[in-house]
Design an enzyme around this catalytic site. Structure first.
Site, short mmCIF file in Angstrom:
data_model
loop_
_atom_site.label_atom_id
_atom_site.label_comp_id
_atom_site.label_asym_id
_atom_site.label_seq_id
_atom_site.Cartn_x
_atom_site.Cartn_y
_atom_site.Cartn_z
N VAL A 79 36.76 38.50 30.53
CA VAL A 79 35.56 38.64 29.95
C VAL A 79 35.09 40.05 30.80
O VAL A 79 35.28 40.30 31.85
CB VAL A 79 34.42 37.51 30.16
CG1 VAL A 79 34.79 36.44 28.93
CG2 VAL A 79 34.29 37.06 31.41
N SER A 80 34.07 40.56 29.90
CA SER A 80 33.53 41.85 30.63
C SER A 80 32.78 41.85 32.05
O SER A 80 32.73 42.64 32.80
CB SER A 80 32.88 42.68 29.66
OG SER A 80 33.92 43.14 28.79
N SER A 81 32.14 40.55 32.01
CA SER A 81 31.31 40.50 33.37
C SER A 81 31.08 38.95 33.76
O SER A 81 31.41 38.02 32.79
CB SER A 81 29.78 40.94 32.78
OG SER A 81 29.21 40.30 31.97
N GLN A 86 29.18 36.89 31.34
CA GLN A 86 29.91 36.27 29.64
C GLN A 86 30.67 34.94 29.85
O GLN A 86 31.17 34.61 30.80
CB GLN A 86 30.86 37.36 29.19
CG GLN A 86 29.87 38.65 28.84
CD GLN A 86 31.08 39.83 28.12
OE1 GLN A 86 31.98 39.74 28.30
NE2 GLN A 86 30.21 40.80 27.60
#
Length: 214
Positions: A13-15, A18
């Site tokens: 996931v990007s961060s 998330q």
């Protein structure tokens, strides 16, 4: 006796905000053991990721790697292509992209199957990078629009207390400790020094103009 091959899962996931639950559930559903699922919570712009590095360190020829979609591998067109080549050609690992059955290297080992998989990979990885660029542009446009409306980003500027000059004078005369000066100003050490620098510059300007110096 044939060597037992290991099944791995890669989740990204990007961060940290998330949620990776959907990807994790997909891995469990196809039978990937928890100890073989590697998770990264950061951007897919490159492959400098701790989880990915640990996983590739364990991968061996004949192992199988699952991911939910190709953009979970990465969002850089060229780097996704290169990593796919390293994993499948150099390391001999099979890859299965769950959301795209054509991207399953266990199938279509003939020339036509490989040709179709390469085309699909190129299209999807290109789309992943395009989406990353579009997201970046939308963020930049949103920030620019917000700034134009007077929205300020980051922490609010800490105000200097009215008694700051007096506190500085007492500290410089060694009447109070540095810690006490920080406490009375309600500042960190770096903020105090930054405000002190500005205060001294303003004081010097006032003195040069013939006004009263504190």
């Amino acid at each position: 006796m044939a060597e037992r091959k290991t099944i791995f899962g890669y989740v990204r996931v990007s961060s940290t905000e998330q949620n990776e639950a959907r990807q994790m559930e997909a891995m469990r559903r196809i039978g990937v053991e928890e100890c073989n699922i590697y998770v990264d919570k950061q951007s897919g712009k490159d492959f400098n990721r701790p989880g990915y590095a640990r996983m590739t360190g364990r991968l061996r020829k004949g192992d199988l790697l699952y991911m939910l979609s190709i953009d979970r591998l990465g969002r850089s067109y060229q780097e996704v292509q290169e990593q796919w080549r390293i994993l499948t050609k150099e390391m001999g690992v099979d890859i299965c992209v769950i959301d795209m059955p054509l991207l399953d290297t266990r199938r279509g080992k003939d020339l036509m199957g490989m040709f179709l998989a390469d085309i699909v990979l190129q299209i999807l990885s290109f789309m992943a990078e395009s989406e990353r660029e579009n997201i970046k542009k939308r963020q930049e446009q949103g920030i620019a629009a917000a700034k134009a409306k007077g929205v300020r980003f980051g922490r609010p500027e800490l105000k200097v207390p009215q008694e700051f000059p007096q506190i500085v004078e007492e500290w410089e005369r060694k009447e109070i400790s540095f810690g006490e000066a920080l406490e009375r100003c309600g500042m960190s050490q770096s903020t105090f020094y930054r405000k002190l620098k500005g205060y001294r510059i303003d004081k010097a300007v006032l003195c040069r103009r013939g006004r009263r110096c504190y």
